[in-house]
Structure formats: structure tokens, C-alpha cells
Enzyme design. Structure first.
Site, short mmCIF file in Angstrom:
data_model
loop_
_atom_site.label_atom_id
_atom_site.label_comp_id
_atom_site.label_asym_id
_atom_site.label_seq_id
_atom_site.Cartn_x
_atom_site.Cartn_y
_atom_site.Cartn_z
N TYR A 114 0.83 -1.21 0.00
CA TYR A 114 0.00 0.00 0.00
C TYR A 114 0.87 1.26 0.00
O TYR A 114 0.57 2.23 -0.68
CB TYR A 114 -0.95 -0.01 1.21
CG TYR A 114 -1.98 1.09 1.12
CD1 TYR A 114 -3.12 0.93 0.32
CD2 TYR A 114 -1.81 2.29 1.79
CE1 TYR A 114 -4.06 1.96 0.22
CE2 TYR A 114 -2.74 3.31 1.68
CZ TYR A 114 -3.86 3.14 0.90
OH TYR A 114 -4.78 4.16 0.79
N ILE B 62 0.03 11.17 5.18
CA ILE B 62 0.04 9.77 4.73
C ILE B 62 -1.06 9.02 5.48
O ILE B 62 -0.99 8.86 6.70
CB ILE B 62 1.42 9.12 4.95
CG1 ILE B 62 2.43 9.78 4.01
CG2 ILE B 62 1.36 7.62 4.71
CD1 ILE B 62 3.71 9.05 3.81
N GLY B 63 -2.06 8.62 4.71
CA GLY B 63 -3.28 8.08 5.30
C GLY B 63 -3.11 6.79 6.06
O GLY B 63 -3.95 6.46 6.89
N SER C 134 -3.00 13.56 7.98
CA SER C 134 -4.06 13.09 7.08
C SER C 134 -5.40 13.00 7.81
O SER C 134 -5.45 12.76 9.02
CB SER C 134 -3.69 11.71 6.53
OG SER C 134 -4.79 11.15 5.84
N GLN D 245 -4.96 17.89 6.91
CA GLN D 245 -5.31 17.61 5.51
C GLN D 245 -6.72 17.05 5.48
O GLN D 245 -7.04 16.09 6.17
CB GLN D 245 -4.31 16.62 4.92
CG GLN D 245 -4.65 16.17 3.51
CD GLN D 245 -5.49 14.89 3.47
OE1 GLN D 245 -5.31 14.01 4.31
NE2 GLN D 245 -6.44 14.82 2.55
N TYR E 293 -9.77 15.26 3.46
CA TYR E 293 -10.52 14.62 2.38
C TYR E 293 -11.95 15.02 2.65
O TYR E 293 -12.55 14.58 3.63
CB TYR E 293 -10.36 13.10 2.44
CG TYR E 293 -9.06 12.59 1.86
CD1 TYR E 293 -8.58 13.07 0.65
CD2 TYR E 293 -8.31 11.63 2.52
CE1 TYR E 293 -7.40 12.60 0.11
CE2 TYR E 293 -7.13 11.15 1.99
CZ TYR E 293 -6.68 11.64 0.78
OH TYR E 293 -5.50 11.17 0.24
N THR F 1 -7.14 18.27 -0.04
CA THR F 1 -6.61 17.45 -1.14
C THR F 1 -7.66 17.30 -2.22
O THR F 1 -8.80 16.92 -1.96
CB THR F 1 -6.16 16.08 -0.60
OG1 THR F 1 -5.11 16.29 0.33
CG2 THR F 1 -5.67 15.17 -1.72
N LYS G 124 -4.18 21.10 -2.22
CA LYS G 124 -3.15 20.10 -2.56
C LYS G 124 -3.51 19.38 -3.85
O LYS G 124 -4.64 18.88 -4.00
CB LYS G 124 -3.04 19.07 -1.42
CG LYS G 124 -2.00 17.97 -1.66
CD LYS G 124 -1.75 17.16 -0.41
CE LYS G 124 -0.59 16.18 -0.54
NZ LYS G 124 -0.97 14.86 -0.98
N HIS H 85 0.51 13.45 -5.79
CA HIS H 85 0.17 12.40 -4.83
C HIS H 85 1.18 11.25 -4.91
O HIS H 85 0.83 10.08 -4.71
CB HIS H 85 -1.26 11.89 -5.09
CG HIS H 85 -2.01 11.51 -3.86
ND1 HIS H 85 -2.98 12.30 -3.28
CD2 HIS H 85 -1.96 10.40 -3.07
CE1 HIS H 85 -3.49 11.70 -2.22
NE2 HIS H 85 -2.89 10.54 -2.06
N ASP I 192 5.52 18.36 -2.99
CA ASP I 192 6.00 17.01 -2.69
C ASP I 192 5.90 16.14 -3.94
O ASP I 192 5.40 16.58 -4.97
CB ASP I 192 5.23 16.36 -1.51
CG ASP I 192 3.83 15.88 -1.84
OD1 ASP I 192 3.53 15.49 -3.00
OD2 ASP I 192 2.99 15.87 -0.91
N SER I 193 6.37 14.93 -3.81
CA SER I 193 6.35 13.87 -4.82
C SER I 193 7.74 13.58 -5.35
O SER I 193 8.28 14.34 -6.16
CB SER I 193 5.39 14.16 -5.99
OG SER I 193 4.04 14.17 -5.51
N GLY I 194 8.32 12.52 -4.84
CA GLY I 194 9.62 12.07 -5.31
C GLY I 194 10.81 12.59 -4.51
O GLY I 194 11.95 12.30 -4.87
#
Ligand SMILES: Cc1cc2nc3c(=O)[nH]c(=O)nc-3n(C[C@H](O)[C@H](O)[C@H](O)COP(=O)(O)O)c2cc1C
Length: 391
Positions: free
Chosen positions: A44, A98-99, A128, A150, A152, A178, A259, A283, A313-315
Site C-alpha cells: 500500500y 500519509i493516510g 491526514s 489535511q 478529504y 486534497t 493540494k 500524490h 511534494d512527490s519524489g
């Protein structure tokens, strides 16, 4: 004390025969965590959308850029403090939401462990919506270190407002909405194992502790978990639109950051509608495969943002990546998967070690390359695209 001094601690301990308990680099963390985590959590966390090309591209894209060293620049002392939306941040590094971070520690209370690690290092945390412990407990564990919540956005407006207002009351300093995950992306590693942790009742503490959410249920989650998870699943898929910003603004005095912004037109529209901050991210390649590496979208978003802060973010896998994203105009840079691996290996202490390692590398790059402040690093001409990558 400078962040880079962490290396002196490590070398000093080595003189007494003590080695670091965990790797200082991402590759070492990743392979050790792969051995430590159960498959369903590892897949996951490590997995992404499709064949994960976009996910890999996120990290590879950092190799397409290089910082230009400057000498005799007086970078003996570095200042990594920054400020976004009027909030002073001790570091330009933050922990991404991070969920399933709650599940990455052995006691399944990873949200609290990360909050404590952030409190110890001063690294801000974006918590999250999907957590093992309620947001009030995470806020308390963060102490004075700035935290962001964050969201949802649930379909039910009362539940959404309740979560937002709980976050504000608990002391979170900003709301990160997000936008790119109202539907889950196509993730083969999870699909092949039919694994979706939330549908098994994990990481739903913020909902199950929420009076507005509970009022929607026929029976409380403690009596009917399946029914409560079903309600959560029905609440989750809310595709937020531009019109929603008005009621969000009404609901809170916290600054609102969006986001998932990757296109300059979206950046401009958000700013026109009064958004306080942008958060450029894809994401981590978990949502839509086939997209551009997130770093490739950052310069246009920064240019469109003007004075509005842009989180990124990302990578991001190292201090060099942090320095590059800052040089490309990010106001603050988020770590994702790497700190999840550090948590899996060493709990709170593992995350502290990892955050200190990334801060140390960022700081030492600023020292060696002659950029004593973030403003210096962000100035014109500090970073270049490698010749074979220039279109
Ligand atoms: C396992 C996992 C769960 C995530 N959960 C959330 C979440 O709950 N909310 C959110 O906005 N982003 C979430 N993200 C995305 C991260 O905030 C961030 O954008 C991403 O991890 C960056 O990519 P990287 O980890 O490869 O650097 C999650 C990412 C991972 C790896």
C-alpha cells in the site's frame, strides 16, 4: 547548532564504536523497510498507480536539474527558517499527509509517533484525515511544532465542517484540502491483493470520533463496524469544486491550501478565489499514472503563484532533492514515503533520525554551495536543467 552538525554526532559516535541504527539514505531505508513491513502495508505504501512510471518519474526528475555552486559566499551559518501564510516554520521540510502512517509503526499508532518526532525536530506535520488516532491527540503530541490538517472533504457538509472546526480548535494552523483523491487511482499492487486498509476499518479514527459522522449511523462503530465503514465509503468520494471554497472559508479562520495543483491556470483560479497557499503534488504517482513528474509542473505553478506560497511534494528522497525543489521556488518541501519507511524501522526515533538526516544534507548542501538562506537558494540562476534535458 546547525542541522549539518548531525554528521558530527554520527562520526563522533563511530569513534566509540556506535554506528547509526538506521541508514541515513533513502535506498537503505527503503530496502530495510521492505524486509520489516508486512506485505499488505508495504504494498500500500510503496505502490502507485498503473505501472508506476509516473511515480518513478517523480524521483528521476530531480536528476534532470543541478544546483550551481557559489564560492566564498559566507555560508558558514545557514538559516533554514521560513514562513508560509503568516506561520513561522522552523524548517522548510515537512511531513506529507500519509493516510496509513498509523499502520506503519508496530503499535499501529504511527500518527502519534510522527507527531512526537515532528515535535522533537521542529519539522511541521501535515496530518491526514485518515488516521489511527483522532486529530486532537495528534495535535497534542505535536506540541508547539506547527501542524496542518489535511482534509478529504466528506460529502456531508456537516461532517466536513465538523472535521475542519475540530482541527482548528485542536490547534492545527492550516487546512490542506486534497483535490486529487476523490476517487482512488488504479493501483495494481493493491488490486492484485484486493487490499484497501480503510475498508477493513483501519485509519478511520477521525470519522468514528466525530459527532456529525456518528449522527449519520444507525449504530455506533463499536457495535457495527461494517455499517460504519460503509458510511465512510459513501462519504469519501466528494469531488470538491471551486464553489466549495466559499463555505470552507466560512467554516474556518485557518489559512486554506489546495493540494494537487499542477497547472498554472488552476493556480491562478485558486488565488483569484482567495486561497492562501498552493500545494503542488501528484500524490506521489499514486493517483494517475501517465502524468508528468511533479517536479516538472513546479516552475509553472510557482510562476503563476506570485507571492502565494507553494508547498511541494512527490519524489523527494534526499536533502539534495529538498534543496532543488526550494531552488525551483517551493516555499516548503514535503517528505512522503521515506519517513513512512523510517517509522516502520525505528518508530519515533527512526523518524527523528531520518528528518535530521534530510535536514543535515540540505543544510550541508547550502553550506558547500554557498547559499546561506532560503532566499539565496531561490534567487535567479541558482539551478539549471541539465543540457540533455533542455527541450
Ligand atoms: C501510503 C500513502 C498514503 C497517502 N495518504 C495521503 C492522504 O491521506 N492524504 C493526502 O493528501 N495525501 C496522501 N498521500 C500522498 C502524500 O501526501 C504525498 O503527496 C506523496 O507521498 C508524495 O510522494 P512520495 O512519497 O513518493 O514522495 C499518501 C501517500 C502515500 C505513499
Amino acid at each position: 547548532m546547525q542541522y549539518g552538525d548531525y554528521q558530527l554526532e554520527i562520526y563522533g559516535a563511530g569513534l566509540k564504536g556506535v554506528l547509526p541504527r538506521w541508514p541515513v539514505d533513502f535506498a537503505g531505508l527503503e530496502s530495510a523497510a521492505a524486509a520489516a513491513l508486512p506485505d499488505w502495508i508495504l504494498n500500500y505504501v510503496a505502490g502507485g498507480a498503473g505501472d508506476e512510471r509516473t511515480q518513478r518519474g517523480n524521483a528521476e526528475a530531480f536528476g534532470w536539474w543541478g544546483i550551481v555552486p557559489r564560492m566564498m559566499a559566507g555560508a558558514y551559518e545557514r538559516d533554514l527558517t521560513t514562513s508560509i501564510c503568516g506561520i513561522d516554520l522552523p524548517t522548510p521540510l515537512f511531513c506529507c499527509p500519509i493516510g496509513v502512517i498509523g499502520l506503519c509503526s508496530q503499535d499501529f499508532h504511527g500518527d502519534l509517533a510522527v507527531a512526537r518526532a515532528c515535535a522533537r525536530t521542529g519539522v511541521p506535520m501535515v496530518m491526514s484525515t485518515l488516521s489511527q488516532d483522532p486529530l486532537e491527540d495528534v495535535a497534542a503530541a505535536l506540541g508547539d511544532t506547527p501542524g496542518f490538517f489535511q482534509l478529504y472533504t466528506p460529502r456531508d457538509r456537516d461532517v466536513a465542517v465538523s472535521l475542519i472546526q475540530r482541527a482548528e480548535k485542536a490547534g492545527f494552523r492550516g487546512l490542506v484540502v486534497t483535490l486529487d483523491t476523490w476517487v482512488t487511482g488504479w493501483r495494481p499492487r493493491d488490486l492484485n491483493t484486493a487490499n484497501f486498509p480503510q475498508l477493513r476499518g483501519h485509519c478511520l479514527a477521525n470519522y468514528f470520533s466525530d459527532p456529525a459522522f456518528r449522527s449519520l449511523l444507525d449504530a455506533p462503530p463499536e457495535e457495527d463496524l461494517r455499517g460504519a465503514v460503509g458510511m465512510w465509503a459513501g462519504q469519501f468520494g466528494n469531488s470538491v469544486g471551486w464553489d466549495d471554497l466559499a463555505w470552507m472559508r466560512e467554516a474556518t479562520d485557518m489559512p486554506i491550501l489546495l493540494k494537487g495543483i499542477s497547472h498554472p491556470d488552476d493556480a491562478r483560479r485558486a488565488i483569484d478565489l482567495g486561497v492562501d497557499g498552493l500545494y503542488c503534488s501528484n500524490h506521489g504517482g499514486r493517483q494517475a499514472n501517465g502524468g508528468l513528474p511533479a517536479l516538472e509542473t513546479l516552475p509553472d505553478v510557482v510562476a503563476a503563484a506570485g507571492d502565494v506560497p507553494v508547498l511541494f511534494d512527490s519524489g523527494v528522497r534526499s536533502g539534495a532533492d529538498v534543496a532543488k525543489a526550494l531552488a525551483l521556488g517551493a516555499s516548503a518541501v514535503g517528505l512522503g514515503r521515506p519517513y513512512a519507511y523510517a517509522l516502520a524501522l525505528g518508530g519515533e526515533d527512526g523518524v527523528v533520525h531520518h528528518l535530521r538526516s534530510v535536514l543535515a544534507e540540505t543544510d550541508l548542501i547550502m553550506a558547500v554551495d554557498g547559499y546561506p538562506t532560503l532566499a539565496d537558494l531561490r534567487a535567479e540562476g541558482t539551478i539549471r536543467r541539465l543540457p540533455h534535458q533542455v527541450q
